[in-house]
Design an enzyme around this catalytic site. Structure first.
Site, mmCIF file in Angstrom:
data_model
loop_
_atom_site.group_PDB
_atom_site.id
_atom_site.type_symbol
_atom_site.label_atom_id
_atom_site.label_comp_id
_atom_site.label_asym_id
_atom_site.label_seq_id
_atom_site.Cartn_x
_atom_site.Cartn_y
_atom_site.Cartn_z
ATOM 1 C CD GLU A 129 -2.786 -1.189 2.445
ATOM 2 O OE1 GLU A 129 -2.608 -0.390 3.387
ATOM 3 O OE2 GLU A 129 -3.762 -1.959 2.341
ATOM 4 N N PRO A 130 0.316 2.398 -0.413
ATOM 5 C CG PRO A 130 -0.916 3.990 -1.608
ATOM 6 C CD PRO A 130 -1.026 2.617 -1.016
ATOM 7 N N GLY A 131 0.964 3.476 2.051
ATOM 8 C CA GLY A 131 1.431 3.715 3.426
ATOM 9 C C GLY A 131 2.512 2.769 3.883
ATOM 10 C CG HIS A 179 -0.514 -11.365 12.719
ATOM 11 N ND1 HIS A 179 -1.199 -12.484 13.097
ATOM 12 C CD2 HIS A 179 0.304 -11.039 13.758
ATOM 13 C CE1 HIS A 179 -0.807 -12.842 14.310
ATOM 14 N NE2 HIS A 179 0.103 -11.973 14.727
ATOM 15 C CD GLU A 243 6.879 -12.007 -4.011
ATOM 16 O OE1 GLU A 243 6.033 -12.229 -3.130
ATOM 17 O OE2 GLU A 243 7.068 -10.880 -4.507
ATOM 18 N NE ARG A 244 10.302 -12.610 1.139
ATOM 19 C CZ ARG A 244 9.711 -12.467 2.301
ATOM 20 N NH1 ARG A 244 9.833 -13.395 3.243
ATOM 21 N NH2 ARG A 244 8.978 -11.388 2.550
ATOM 22 N N GLY A 340 32.785 -0.619 -20.722
ATOM 23 C CA GLY A 340 33.201 0.773 -20.846
ATOM 24 C C GLY A 340 32.007 1.676 -21.150
ATOM 25 C CD GLU A 368 17.339 -2.620 4.158
ATOM 26 O OE1 GLU A 368 16.349 -2.858 3.435
ATOM 27 O OE2 GLU A 368 18.401 -2.152 3.692
HETATM 28 C C1 LIG Z 1 8.801 -2.912 -9.492
HETATM 29 C C2 LIG Z 1 8.072 -3.351 -8.260
HETATM 30 C C3 LIG Z 1 7.130 -4.358 -8.372
HETATM 31 C C4 LIG Z 1 6.398 -4.757 -7.241
HETATM 32 N N1 LIG Z 1 5.401 -5.663 -7.379
HETATM 33 C C5 LIG Z 1 4.556 -5.872 -6.321
HETATM 34 C C6 LIG Z 1 3.371 -6.668 -6.493
HETATM 35 O O1 LIG Z 1 3.114 -7.221 -7.557
HETATM 36 N N2 LIG Z 1 2.536 -6.794 -5.427
HETATM 37 C C7 LIG Z 1 2.783 -6.207 -4.216
HETATM 38 O O2 LIG Z 1 1.987 -6.355 -3.313
HETATM 39 N N3 LIG Z 1 3.903 -5.453 -4.026
HETATM 40 C C8 LIG Z 1 4.774 -5.268 -5.054
HETATM 41 N N4 LIG Z 1 5.897 -4.488 -4.877
HETATM 42 C C9 LIG Z 1 6.119 -3.873 -3.594
HETATM 43 C C10 LIG Z 1 7.346 -4.362 -2.834
HETATM 44 O O3 LIG Z 1 7.143 -5.669 -2.354
HETATM 45 C C11 LIG Z 1 7.612 -3.326 -1.720
HETATM 46 O O4 LIG Z 1 8.135 -2.186 -2.372
HETATM 47 C C12 LIG Z 1 8.531 -3.813 -0.644
HETATM 48 O O5 LIG Z 1 7.933 -4.829 0.103
HETATM 49 C C13 LIG Z 1 8.937 -2.678 0.303
HETATM 50 O O6 LIG Z 1 7.845 -1.949 0.755
HETATM 51 P P1 LIG Z 1 7.861 -0.344 0.658
HETATM 52 O O7 LIG Z 1 8.250 0.008 -0.720
HETATM 53 O O8 LIG Z 1 6.585 0.172 1.161
HETATM 54 O O9 LIG Z 1 9.053 0.110 1.594
HETATM 55 P P2 LIG Z 1 8.943 0.406 3.165
HETATM 56 O O10 LIG Z 1 8.283 -0.730 3.838
HETATM 57 O O11 LIG Z 1 8.397 1.760 3.361
HETATM 58 O O12 LIG Z 1 10.502 0.417 3.563
HETATM 59 C C14 LIG Z 1 11.340 1.533 3.262
HETATM 60 C C15 LIG Z 1 12.741 1.206 3.781
HETATM 61 O O13 LIG Z 1 12.690 0.981 5.194
HETATM 62 C C16 LIG Z 1 13.217 -0.282 5.509
HETATM 63 N N5 LIG Z 1 12.489 -0.878 6.630
HETATM 64 C C17 LIG Z 1 11.133 -0.999 6.764
HETATM 65 N N6 LIG Z 1 10.863 -1.671 7.895
HETATM 66 C C18 LIG Z 1 12.047 -1.972 8.480
HETATM 67 C C19 LIG Z 1 12.421 -2.675 9.661
HETATM 68 N N7 LIG Z 1 11.524 -3.224 10.477
HETATM 69 N N8 LIG Z 1 13.739 -2.802 9.932
HETATM 70 C C20 LIG Z 1 14.671 -2.279 9.108
HETATM 71 N N9 LIG Z 1 14.369 -1.616 7.967
HETATM 72 C C21 LIG Z 1 13.082 -1.478 7.665
HETATM 73 C C22 LIG Z 1 13.046 -1.107 4.253
HETATM 74 O O14 LIG Z 1 13.927 -2.212 4.221
HETATM 75 C C23 LIG Z 1 13.323 -0.072 3.174
HETATM 76 O O15 LIG Z 1 14.706 0.056 3.010
HETATM 77 C C24 LIG Z 1 6.670 -4.138 -5.981
HETATM 78 C C25 LIG Z 1 7.660 -3.151 -5.876
HETATM 79 C C26 LIG Z 1 8.337 -2.741 -6.997
HETATM 80 C C27 LIG Z 1 9.364 -1.633 -6.847
#
Ligand SMILES: Cc1cc2nc3c(=O)[nH]c(=O)nc-3n(C[C@H](O)[C@H](O)[C@H](O)COP(=O)(O)OP(=O)(O)OC[C@H]3O[C@@H](n4cnc5c(N)ncnc54)[C@H](O)[C@@H]3O)c2cc1C
Length: 380
Positions: A129-131, A179, A243-244, A340, A368
């Site tokens: 989500e955006p959040g 959860h 997935e991973r 290069g 992380e």
């Molecule tokens: C190209 C692309 C395709 C994707 N496809 C999908 C999809 O098909 N479906 C879907 O659901 N999602 C999808 N994602 C989302 C992706 O799984 C998330 O971007 C990812 O899980 C990280 O979430 P976030 O971007 O909100 O980062 P955030 O959760 O906001 O994290 C920001 C930073 O804070 C760090 N951080 C957060 N919590 C902690 C913690 N507890 N301890 C230490 N560090 C922390 C993170 O590691 C990161 O470096 C996609 C993303 C991209 C870029």
């Protein structure tokens, strides 16, 4: 090199995937990347070969096989196709369909999974989500029960194939915080109140579409709920293992392709009167690249074997993902260096791979968060 577990069956699948990618992806890869899209007909074409159904049981229209077969197919599609964006777009069912195969009703498998494996529908997984994406248990998209429907309000972002998806397996909050309050709903395209709010532009994976989705009072039938109400969190977590490992496998494939391109260039490019490969420093770069790829492949393969045997192995999967992503970033960087100035040019494969590789320490759980999982499983 291939995974240690591979048999003649894997070799045959690799050959089939290689043929498909060489014929249907490679000739168009550069254009699709620039267009930020590939034709939807490609879903049907790959489904006809049975490759889209690899890893899915025959009862749901799949071709059988397991994670090991999926890794082999994905690797050849990347190596021969050279468009990671197209491969991940074609493969978005790999994260959206498994929870329905495992936890859905026969009717849900018939309505949602079978058309996808026939190439007639496109699907996506909507968790982030955006959040926030890392904190899955904190998601806020709300689904309120109203008779035999849920009324869904909220937003999802970064959703692979979300712009063109016929349905999105969407994680929503049906209960209280944490959860224990999350459910999975299949939200179908055309549902009033559900729309693609934005197609997102990104660093790499250009040929795949990535969407932001909006839900504004979207009415979703209760019959579209996958698994028990409030029961989605364990499904989301168990889905992550596959997935991973697929993401780790993509890193191995991207690095292998970058290495092959760099090796070829080092043999062809002449500097100071001899091919680049004639300089020991370049040979050693290539040797280090090959070694790192082999190591990441070994760990990814070991984790895949354990998961195939039924062990969830979240710590090992997280280790494999981090090892493969770090390896991939380093290898593509060296591949660009060996090219290069040419390595910095659009339409050169390693330039594209360099951008594609940046996603992997982020998507499917960040570097992380992987280390948090490893910390838990190692008991720190
Ligand atoms: C190209 C692309 C395709 C994707 N496809 C999908 C999809 O098909 N479906 C879907 O659901 N999602 C999808 N994602 C989302 C992706 O799984 C998330 O971007 C990812 O899980 C990280 O979430 P976030 O971007 O909100 O980062 P955030 O959760 O906001 O994290 C920001 C930073 O804070 C760090 N951080 C957060 N919590 C902690 C913690 N507890 N301890 C230490 N560090 C922390 C993170 O590691 C990161 O470096 C996609 C993303 C991209 C870029």
């Amino acid at each position: 090199m291939t995974y240690l577990f591979e048999t003649e069956e894997h070799a045959a699948l690799r050959a089939q995937a290689r043929r498909f990618a060489a014929e249907h992806i490679a000739p168009h890869a550069a254009r699709w990347e620039e267009d930020e899209e590939f034709p939807v007909e490609l879903y049907r074409e790959i489904a006809r070969t049975g490759l889209a159904g690899v890893g899915y049981p025959e009862e749901v229209g799949g071709s059988g096989g397991d994670l090991g077969h999926m890794l082999a197919v994905a690797e050849e599609l990347v190596l021969a196709g050279t468009s990671v964006g197209a491969v991940v777009g074609l493969g978005s069912h790999g994260i959206a369909a498994p929870p329905i195969v495992r936890f859905g009703t026969p009717e849900q498998r018939r309505r949602f999974v079978e058309p996808v494996l026939r190439g007639e529908q496109i699907c996506a997984l909507g968790v982030t989500e955006p959040g926030g994406g890392s904190d899955v248990a904190g998601l806020t998209t709300r689904a309120v029960r109203d008779g035999d429907h849920y009324v869904v309000t909220g937003a999802k972002t970064f959703i692979t194939s979300g712009c063109r998806a016929d349905w999105v397996l969407t994680a929503v909050r049906t209960g209280g915080p944490g959860h224990g309050g999350i459910s999975f709903l299949v939200v179908e395209r055309g549902t009033p109140g559900f729309e693609v709010s934005r197609k997102l532009r990104k660093t790499g994976w250009w040929a795949s579409d990535t969407a932001e989705l909006a839900f504004d009072g979207a009415r979703v039938p209760v019959a579209n709920r996958v698994g028990p109400e409030h029961g989605a969190f364990p499904m989301i977590m168990s889905n992550f293992a596959g997935e991973r490992l697929m993401l780790a496998g993509q890193c191995v494939a991207i690095a292998e392709l970058a290495y092959r391109e760099a090796r070829r260039y080092a043999r062809e490019r002449v500097a100071f009167g001899k091919p680049l490969a004639g300089f020991q420093v370049i040979r050693h770069k290539l040797a280090d690249m090959a070694t790192r790829i082999a190591a990441a492949r070994a760990l990814t393969g070991e984790a895949a074997v354990r998961v195939n045997r039924g062990a969830p192995a979240p710590g090992l999967c997280a280790m494999a993902k981090n090892a493969a992503t770090d390896m991939c970033s380093a290898v593509v960087d060296e591949a660009v260096q060996i090219h290069g100035g040419m390595g910095y040019m659009r339409d050169v494969v390693v330039e594209r791979l360099f951008r594609d590789a940046r996603l992997y320490p982020i998507g499917g759980g960040t570097r992380e968060i992987m280390n948090e999982i490893i910390s838990k499983t190692e008991g720190y």
